[in-house]
Design an enzyme around this catalytic site. Structure first.
Site, mmCIF file in Angstrom:
data_model
loop_
_atom_site.group_PDB
_atom_site.id
_atom_site.type_symbol
_atom_site.label_atom_id
_atom_site.label_comp_id
_atom_site.label_asym_id
_atom_site.label_seq_id
_atom_site.Cartn_x
_atom_site.Cartn_y
_atom_site.Cartn_z
ATOM 1 N N HIS A 303 1.075 -0.946 0.141
ATOM 2 C CA HIS A 303 0.155 -0.359 -0.135
ATOM 3 C C HIS A 303 1.030 1.009 -0.326
ATOM 4 C CE1 HIS A 303 -3.460 2.513 0.505
ATOM 5 N NE2 HIS A 303 -3.414 3.064 1.435
ATOM 6 N N HIS A 349 -2.158 0.719 -12.632
ATOM 7 C CA HIS A 349 -3.451 0.764 -11.545
ATOM 8 C C HIS A 349 -4.627 -0.570 -10.998
ATOM 9 C CE1 HIS A 349 -6.048 2.859 -9.009
ATOM 10 N NE2 HIS A 349 -4.938 3.204 -8.283
ATOM 11 N N ASP A 404 3.171 6.932 -7.718
ATOM 12 C CA ASP A 404 3.996 6.154 -6.893
ATOM 13 C C ASP A 404 5.486 6.543 -7.928
ATOM 14 O OD1 ASP A 404 2.899 6.394 -4.981
ATOM 15 O OD2 ASP A 404 2.133 4.137 -5.942
#
Length: 467
Positions: A303, A349, A404
């Protein structure tokens, strides 16, 4: 009036010509700078709306559950209500109906700044309204006034071993703040359930105000030999105070933090940290205990550690290829990575099927402020190379970069190089979304979460499969 997920989903997936309607709707804000008073006016109306909606459509099916969904982390199951944001597969996150570019346009900014103030985003998340500059300034002052830590938490933080992971320190400190919980005290004294939200609101406001102080203390103790963080300046905004306490004076870095804390704030209700806060809160645990639980989930590698993994991989690539590597050399490295059975970190994703708009706005920030940085140029090259390669493989639903893939590069550029700390920044930001949601959970009287579980034998019997 707050938008429910059902209506938000319809708006978010509607024709783009409707976006001005959404913007007009959420800009219909009260002029009051008293956030609690604004909520007090909205909540009864939303309670009535949800009551009528459930009365009319309570038995209506909204989806189906497959065996794979049950074994696959419940991915795709429509089982939660989240008022604050909706994730559209093609357009990315929408905060109360507004995309990130729209938020960057309409949310108030600091004097001379170009990025939205997180205070404005919080006001939007919790009320559904785009705030005025006066409302945002009032919220900045209120958080500054609520920011002081109790002495027992300061003592705890100053006595933690510097080898303890920053996320563990954050979890401990937030849990200890439960000693000051106004909600827990009111509950123990028998407050009526219709008033729960008011005390959850008070705790949430206190916690959001104190988190930068907790996080900065952890940073200074762990990485700066315990040098003091200094005092909160009531004239500065939430992000500016945070960066000052961290020890950074660069206004560009403060602008980056405003952007970072805004875009990481919320991502629907089903991710681990958001769902955990909702789940623990559904047991009527106070916001401190609920948020600490969410942070323990955020600390998990799947996460909250993704941007660290991206940086480690980028540094490995840079070490092997050097600066100014050609696209062909980068392509060869990507293929080498994939053929070894590894993934390209920062790409793909669970929900998105396009480039993450959180990546895009960080890329735009970098193009404006650090276009010649070697690490950013490497990230840009990878952005050109990776999607076509992943598309060629044909096994990836989303070959595009996520948030990210970029955030760590920006933090590195401005000197915040301690990767183990990055998840703490993520946690401070995520408080805005999950605590806004928690207030609405109690305002709407949502019950304790208790889904039904089944055994494999039970599932086999249910679907008529041979054991």
């Amino acid at each position: 009036m707050a938008l429910s997920r059902i209506y938000s989903s319809k708006l978010a997936s509607a024709n783009k010509n409707l976006l001005p309607v959404i913007t007009t709707y959420v800009r219909n804000a009260s002029d009051s700078t008293d956030l609690k008073a604004v909520l007090s006016e909205k909540i009864p109306k939303e309670q009535e709306r949800v009551k009528n909606f459930r009365k009319q459509f309570g038995a209506t099916k909204v989806g189906e559950v497959t065996v794979d969904m049950m074994y696959g982390g419940m991915r795709g199951i429509k089982g939660l209500v989240c008022e604050t944001s909706v994730l559209d597969p093609d357009e990315g996150i929408r905060f109360r109906g507004l995309s990130i570019p729209e938020c960057q346009k309409v949310l108030p900014k600091a004097p001379g700044g170009a990025e939205p103030l997180p205070e404005g985003l919080f006001w939007l998340l919790i009320t559904g309204d785009v705030p005025t500059k006066a409302q945002v300034d009032a919220l900045s002052r209120e958080w500054a006034n609520r920011a002081a830590l109790p002495s027992h938490v300061v003592t705890m933080l100053n006595n933690m071993p510097t080898t303890l992971h920053p996320m563990s320190q954050l979890s401990c400190a937030v849990t200890a703040l439960n000693h000051e919980s106004k909600y827990a005290k009111a509950y123990s004294e028998g407050v009526h359930k219709s008033k729960y939200w008011e005390y959850v609101y008070e705790d949430s406001m206190d916690l959001i105000a104190k988190l930068p102080v907790v996080a900065a203390t952890i940073y200074r103790n762990t990485y700066r030999d315990g040098k003091g963080i200094g005092a909160i300046d009531p004239k500065k905004d939430w992000s500016a105070n945070f960066t000052k306490m961290l020890g950074y004076e660069d206004e560009q870095f403060t602008e980056l933090m405003r952007l970072y804390l805004t875009i990481h704030s919320d991502h629907e209700g089903g991710n681990v940290s958001a769902h955990t806060v909702h789940l623990v809160g559904s047991a009527l645990s106070d916001p401190y205990l609920s948020f600490a639980a969410g942070m323990n989930g955020l600390a998990g590698p799947l996460h909250g550690l993704a941007n660290q993994e991206v940086l480690v991989w980028l540094q490995k690539l840079r070490k092997e290829l050097g600066d100014n590597a050609s696209e062909d050399k980068v392509k060869d490295f990507i293929w080498k990575t994939l053929k070894s059975g590894q993934v390209v970190p920062g790409y793909g994703h669970a929900v998105l099927r396009k480039t993450d708009p959180r990546y895009t706005c960080q890329r735009e920030f970098a193009l404006k402020h650090l276009p010649n940085d070697p690490l950013f140029q490497l990230v840009s090259n990878i952005y050109k190379v990776v999607p076509p390669i992943l598309t060629e493989l044909g096994k990836v639903k989303n070959p595009w970069p996520n948030v990210d893939a970029h955030s760590g590069v920006l933090l590195q550029y401005y000197g915040l190089k301690e990767m183990n700390y990055y998840t703490v920044l993520f946690g401070v930001s995520r408080a805005l979304g999950v605590l806004a949601s928690l207030v609405w959970d109690r305002a709407l009287g949502l019950p304790i979460e208790r889904p039904k579980s089944m055994s494999t034998d039970g599932l086999m019997k249910a679907v008529g499969a041979a054991k």
